[in-house]
Design a protein around this motif. Structure first.
Motif, PDB file in Angstrom:
ATOM      1  N   ASP A  83      27.139  30.764  21.217  1.00  0.00           N
ATOM      2  CA  ASP A  83      26.407  31.321  20.363  1.00  0.00           C
ATOM      3  C   ASP A  83      26.446  30.579  19.138  1.00  0.00           C
ATOM      4  O   ASP A  83      26.987  29.920  18.802  1.00  0.00           O
ATOM      5  CB  ASP A  83      27.053  32.828  19.793  1.00  0.00           C
ATOM      6  CG  ASP A  83      26.108  33.877  19.256  1.00  0.00           C
ATOM      7  OD1 ASP A  83      25.514  34.223  19.954  1.00  0.00           O
ATOM      8  OD2 ASP A  83      25.877  34.254  18.153  1.00  0.00           O
ATOM      9  N   ILE A  84      25.086  31.088  18.867  1.00  0.00           N
ATOM     10  CA  ILE A  84      24.136  29.761  17.778  1.00  0.00           C
ATOM     11  C   ILE A  84      23.890  30.625  17.177  1.00  0.00           C
ATOM     12  O   ILE A  84      22.871  31.572  17.021  1.00  0.00           O
ATOM     13  CB  ILE A  84      23.406  28.334  18.665  1.00  0.00           C
ATOM     14  CG1 ILE A  84      23.834  28.100  20.013  1.00  0.00           C
ATOM     15  CG2 ILE A  84      23.080  27.292  17.963  1.00  0.00           C
ATOM     16  CD1 ILE A  84      25.571  27.314  19.518  1.00  0.00           C
ATOM     17  N   ALA A  85      23.590  30.030  15.701  1.00  0.00           N
ATOM     18  CA  ALA A  85      22.737  30.351  14.816  1.00  0.00           C
ATOM     19  C   ALA A  85      22.720  28.838  13.722  1.00  0.00           C
ATOM     20  O   ALA A  85      22.807  28.117  13.544  1.00  0.00           O
ATOM     21  CB  ALA A  85      23.198  31.468  13.496  1.00  0.00           C
ATOM     22  N   ILE A  86      21.148  29.571  13.650  1.00  0.00           N
ATOM     23  CA  ILE A  86      20.478  27.910  13.447  1.00  0.00           C
ATOM     24  C   ILE A  86      19.757  28.899  11.400  1.00  0.00           C
ATOM     25  O   ILE A  86      19.099  29.957  11.842  1.00  0.00           O
ATOM     26  CB  ILE A  86      19.365  27.569  13.776  1.00  0.00           C
ATOM     27  CG1 ILE A  86      18.450  26.243  12.780  1.00  0.00           C
ATOM     28  CG2 ILE A  86      18.741  28.225  14.801  1.00  0.00           C
ATOM     29  CD1 ILE A  86      17.439  25.505  13.605  1.00  0.00           C
ATOM     30  N   ASP A  87      19.727  27.792  11.040  1.00  0.00           N
ATOM     31  CA  ASP A  87      19.396  28.271   9.053  1.00  0.00           C
ATOM     32  C   ASP A  87      17.982  28.206   9.266  1.00  0.00           C
ATOM     33  O   ASP A  87      17.637  27.171   9.522  1.00  0.00           O
ATOM     34  CB  ASP A  87      20.113  27.682   7.962  1.00  0.00           C
ATOM     35  CG  ASP A  87      19.503  28.130   7.058  1.00  0.00           C
ATOM     36  OD1 ASP A  87      18.288  28.893   6.772  1.00  0.00           O
ATOM     37  OD2 ASP A  87      20.301  28.189   5.798  1.00  0.00           O
ATOM     38  N   LEU A  88      17.280  28.967   8.824  1.00  0.00           N
ATOM     39  CA  LEU A  88      15.331  27.931   9.238  1.00  0.00           C
ATOM     40  C   LEU A  88      14.612  28.936   7.768  1.00  0.00           C
ATOM     41  O   LEU A  88      13.903  28.849   7.444  1.00  0.00           O
ATOM     42  CB  LEU A  88      15.069  28.922  10.178  1.00  0.00           C
ATOM     43  CG  LEU A  88      15.247  29.171  11.436  1.00  0.00           C
ATOM     44  CD1 LEU A  88      14.641  30.093  12.396  1.00  0.00           C
ATOM     45  CD2 LEU A  88      15.067  27.484  12.116  1.00  0.00           C
ATOM     46  N   ARG A  89      15.763  29.189   6.865  1.00  0.00           N
ATOM     47  CA  ARG A  89      15.341  29.593   5.455  1.00  0.00           C
ATOM     48  C   ARG A  89      14.862  28.066   4.378  1.00  0.00           C
ATOM     49  O   ARG A  89      15.789  27.584   4.091  1.00  0.00           O
ATOM     50  CB  ARG A  89      16.624  30.052   5.040  1.00  0.00           C
ATOM     51  CG  ARG A  89      17.147  31.584   5.186  1.00  0.00           C
ATOM     52  CD  ARG A  89      18.354  32.207   4.547  1.00  0.00           C
ATOM     53  NE  ARG A  89      19.136  31.687   5.263  1.00  0.00           N
ATOM     54  CZ  ARG A  89      20.396  31.402   3.987  1.00  0.00           C
ATOM     55  NH1 ARG A  89      20.329  32.928   3.486  1.00  0.00           N
ATOM     56  NH2 ARG A  89      21.099  30.873   4.324  1.00  0.00           N
ATOM     57  N   LYS A  90      13.301  27.500   4.420  1.00  0.00           N
ATOM     58  CA  LYS A  90      13.379  26.802   3.333  1.00  0.00           C
ATOM     59  C   LYS A  90      14.354  26.363   2.753  1.00  0.00           C
ATOM     60  O   LYS A  90      14.347  25.060   2.285  1.00  0.00           O
ATOM     61  CB  LYS A  90      11.900  26.062   3.651  1.00  0.00           C
ATOM     62  CG  LYS A  90      11.550  26.641   5.196  1.00  0.00           C
ATOM     63  CD  LYS A  90      10.681  25.282   5.348  1.00  0.00           C
ATOM     64  CE  LYS A  90      10.213  25.256   6.184  1.00  0.00           C
ATOM     65  NZ  LYS A  90       9.070  24.227   6.753  1.00  0.00           N
ATOM     66  N   LYS A  91      14.204  27.402   1.826  1.00  0.00           N
ATOM     67  CA  LYS A  91      15.178  26.894   0.380  1.00  0.00           C
ATOM     68  C   LYS A  91      16.730  26.981   0.248  1.00  0.00           C
ATOM     69  O   LYS A  91      16.619  26.919  -0.532  1.00  0.00           O
ATOM     70  CB  LYS A  91      14.011  27.960  -0.779  1.00  0.00           C
ATOM     71  CG  LYS A  91      12.961  28.025  -0.561  1.00  0.00           C
ATOM     72  CD  LYS A  91      12.071  28.562  -1.566  1.00  0.00           C
ATOM     73  CE  LYS A  91      10.979  28.725  -1.762  1.00  0.00           C
ATOM     74  NZ  LYS A  91      10.100  29.939  -2.772  1.00  0.00           N
ATOM     75  N   SER A  92      17.068  26.974   1.608  1.00  0.00           N
ATOM     76  CA  SER A  92      18.225  27.211   1.548  1.00  0.00           C
ATOM     77  C   SER A  92      18.862  26.409   2.065  1.00  0.00           C
ATOM     78  O   SER A  92      18.462  24.768   2.417  1.00  0.00           O
ATOM     79  CB  SER A  92      19.105  27.673   3.365  1.00  0.00           C
ATOM     80  OG  SER A  92      20.451  28.232   3.439  1.00  0.00           O
TER      81      SER A  92
END
Length: 184
Positions: A83-92
């Motif tokens: 399982d893969i998660a990717i952070d797509l929050r530009k300000k993160s």
């Protein structure tokens, strides 16, 4: 349940407390009060989904944006997936970073993925049943995704690309650098 924060802020590995005896096992897979305390947020799940897939099937990397963004609580009830998660929050501080974990019927782990993340998985076993809770309803016009083979993400899916079974729609997803603003 044990809640283990990972490097991607807001995501948690959740390990159940399993009770084994001569009859088999028992564990609580979800309890709203325990879950909300564990993740430190008030999450109300409104939709449960389930998929069946065979070895090499890759689904992802998907998300919903805008008012239809979704948090997900994912688990495997048969077989095993990466399982893969990717952070797509530009300000993160972890924008564009990924996290991977094996979820299986043997380890009974779950992964909580908050809004602002993309998600995908590949089936490692001969067959897998994948279940997930969402805190918002599916809305086709709000769906989006990032290409699973984006070289900048460098995700190790555990199988050669020529062995993956990927939908035509997922093959057409943009690379992260070319993707439109996600609104996160």
């Amino acid at each position: 349940m044990t809640f283990i924060p990972i490097a991607l802020e807001g995501c948690f590995i959740i390990e159940p407390r399993i009770f084994n005896d001569g009859r088999g096992y028992f564990f609580e897979s979800y309890n709203a009060k325990t879950f909300n305390e564990g993740v430190g947020a008030e999450i109300v799940f409104v939709q449960d989904n389930q998929s069946f897939s065979t070895r090499g099937v890759l689904r992802g990397l998907h998300f919903q944006k805008g008012e239809y963004a979704q948090s997900k609580l994912v688990r495997v009830t048969r077989g095993a997936v990466l399982d893969i998660a990717i952070d797509l929050r530009k300000k993160s501080a972890t924008f564009g970073q990924t996290f991977s974990i094996e979820l299986s019927e043997q380890n009974n782990r779950q992964l909580f993925i908050p809004r602002g993340f993309g998600h995908g998985f590949i089936v490692l076993s001969d067959e897998a049943v994948f279940q997930y809770k969402c805190d918002n309803y599916y809305h086709k016009a709000s769906e989006g995704g990032v290409h699973y083979a984006d070289p900048d993400l460098d995700i190790n899916w555990g199988m050669p690309f020529n062995e993956l079974l990927v939908s035509d729609k997922d093959k057409e997803l943009p690379f992260l650098k070319d993707a439109p603003d996600f609104g996160f």
